[in-house]
Design an enzyme around this catalytic site. Structure first.
Site, PDB file in Angstrom:
ATOM      1  N   ASP A  65       0.863  -1.185   0.000  1.00  0.00           N
ATOM      2  CA  ASP A  65       0.000   0.000   0.000  1.00  0.00           C
ATOM      3  C   ASP A  65       0.900   1.235   0.000  1.00  0.00           C
ATOM      4  O   ASP A  65       1.874   1.295   0.760  1.00  0.00           O
ATOM      5  CB  ASP A  65      -0.899  -0.043   1.245  1.00  0.00           C
ATOM      6  CG  ASP A  65      -2.041   0.962   1.188  1.00  0.00           C
ATOM      7  OD1 ASP A  65      -1.787   2.150   0.895  1.00  0.00           O
ATOM      8  OD2 ASP A  65      -3.183   0.566   1.463  1.00  0.00           O
ATOM      9  N   ILE A  66       0.597   2.219  -0.852  1.00  0.00           N
ATOM     10  CA  ILE A  66       1.468   3.410  -0.899  1.00  0.00           C
ATOM     11  C   ILE A  66       1.189   4.374   0.261  1.00  0.00           C
ATOM     12  O   ILE A  66       1.939   5.318   0.471  1.00  0.00           O
ATOM     13  CB  ILE A  66       1.404   4.170  -2.247  1.00  0.00           C
ATOM     14  CG1 ILE A  66      -0.019   4.584  -2.588  1.00  0.00           C
ATOM     15  CG2 ILE A  66       2.046   3.375  -3.358  1.00  0.00           C
ATOM     16  CD1 ILE A  66      -0.078   5.618  -3.699  1.00  0.00           C
ATOM     17  N   ASN A 126     -12.877  -3.458   2.780  1.00  0.00           N
ATOM     18  CA  ASN A 126     -13.919  -2.452   2.955  1.00  0.00           C
ATOM     19  C   ASN A 126     -14.921  -2.701   1.828  1.00  0.00           C
ATOM     20  O   ASN A 126     -14.713  -2.251   0.703  1.00  0.00           O
ATOM     21  CB  ASN A 126     -13.321  -1.045   2.878  1.00  0.00           C
ATOM     22  CG  ASN A 126     -12.330  -0.785   3.991  1.00  0.00           C
ATOM     23  OD1 ASN A 126     -12.564  -1.138   5.138  1.00  0.00           O
ATOM     24  ND2 ASN A 126     -11.201  -0.186   3.645  1.00  0.00           N
ATOM     25  N   HIS A 131     -10.204  -5.123  -3.299  1.00  0.00           N
ATOM     26  CA  HIS A 131      -8.858  -5.231  -2.732  1.00  0.00           C
ATOM     27  C   HIS A 131      -8.924  -5.632  -1.264  1.00  0.00           C
ATOM     28  O   HIS A 131      -9.796  -5.196  -0.534  1.00  0.00           O
ATOM     29  CB  HIS A 131      -8.047  -3.955  -2.921  1.00  0.00           C
ATOM     30  CG  HIS A 131      -8.688  -2.697  -2.415  1.00  0.00           C
ATOM     31  ND1 HIS A 131      -9.757  -2.086  -3.045  1.00  0.00           N
ATOM     32  CD2 HIS A 131      -8.410  -1.922  -1.346  1.00  0.00           C
ATOM     33  CE1 HIS A 131     -10.100  -0.993  -2.379  1.00  0.00           C
ATOM     34  NE2 HIS A 131      -9.292  -0.878  -1.332  1.00  0.00           N
ATOM     35  N   PHE A 132      -7.989  -6.467  -0.898  1.00  0.00           N
ATOM     36  CA  PHE A 132      -7.884  -6.977   0.466  1.00  0.00           C
ATOM     37  C   PHE A 132      -6.685  -6.335   1.126  1.00  0.00           C
ATOM     38  O   PHE A 132      -5.614  -6.270   0.540  1.00  0.00           O
ATOM     39  CB  PHE A 132      -7.676  -8.494   0.451  1.00  0.00           C
ATOM     40  CG  PHE A 132      -8.894  -9.219  -0.017  1.00  0.00           C
ATOM     41  CD1 PHE A 132      -9.220  -9.245  -1.365  1.00  0.00           C
ATOM     42  CD2 PHE A 132      -9.734  -9.835   0.880  1.00  0.00           C
ATOM     43  CE1 PHE A 132     -10.370  -9.880  -1.799  1.00  0.00           C
ATOM     44  CE2 PHE A 132     -10.881 -10.465   0.442  1.00  0.00           C
ATOM     45  CZ  PHE A 132     -11.196 -10.493  -0.893  1.00  0.00           C
ATOM     46  N   HIS A 133      -6.888  -5.894   2.351  1.00  0.00           N
ATOM     47  CA  HIS A 133      -5.778  -5.336   3.114  1.00  0.00           C
ATOM     48  C   HIS A 133      -5.169  -6.435   3.980  1.00  0.00           C
ATOM     49  O   HIS A 133      -5.887  -7.172   4.649  1.00  0.00           O
ATOM     50  CB  HIS A 133      -6.274  -4.215   4.037  1.00  0.00           C
ATOM     51  CG  HIS A 133      -6.725  -2.996   3.312  1.00  0.00           C
ATOM     52  ND1 HIS A 133      -5.903  -1.915   3.089  1.00  0.00           N
ATOM     53  CD2 HIS A 133      -7.914  -2.686   2.740  1.00  0.00           C
ATOM     54  CE1 HIS A 133      -6.575  -0.988   2.417  1.00  0.00           C
ATOM     55  NE2 HIS A 133      -7.806  -1.431   2.196  1.00  0.00           N
TER      56      HIS A 133
END
Ligand SMILES: [Zn+2]
Length: 137
Positions: A30-31, A86, A99-101
């Site tokens: 993640d940036i 989310n 997308h998965f964190h």
């Protein structure tokens, strides 16, 4: 050129710090990390919702999440993670590409458990909610 940021990353049109890749998914840093090693896992194909995944994609997804955890655990010396999505605007999704964190957790990282993301207890009893959700047969 695709306008979706994550499609551009998946198509290698935009630079990303890619950690893992398989046939259908990509894992990259993640940036705007909330923790060292905070990564995102995206399907290469443009899908919006978790429920858009096919059965075979679920298996690939679980595999790459596990690989990401193993890799980050080993290199950053933690075995604790918060993993989640989310799902939808109300849940905080900012980019409409699934997308998965994967967020590594460390001592005193100022984070909470997944329970801390929302507090909206129902006015109905748990049994009333259950009756709404249970199968009819
Ligand atoms: Zn996309």
């Amino acid at each position: 050129m695709s306008k979706c940021l994550f499609c551009q990353i998946a198509n290698k049109e935009l630079k990303a710090f890619i950690l893992l890749e398989n046939e259908n998914f990509l894992s990259f840093l993640d940036i705007k990390p909330h923790s060292p090693g905070h990564s995102l896992i995206i399907p290469k194909k443009h899908l919006v919702s978790f429920t858009d995944l096919s059965e075979e994609l679920y298996q690939d997804l679980i595999r790459i999440i596990k690989e990401a955890i193993f890799k980050i655990s080993k290199k950053l010396k933690t075995s604790d993670f918060t993993i989640g999505i989310n799902e939808g605007k109300l849940a905080g999704r900012l980019i409409d590409h699934l997308h998965f964190h994967v967020i590594p957790r460390f001592p005193n990282d100022n984070g909470g458990s997944i329970h801390s993301v929302v507090y909206n207890p129902p006015s109905q009893s748990v049994e009333e909610i259950y009756n709404l959700l249970k199968d009819e047969n």
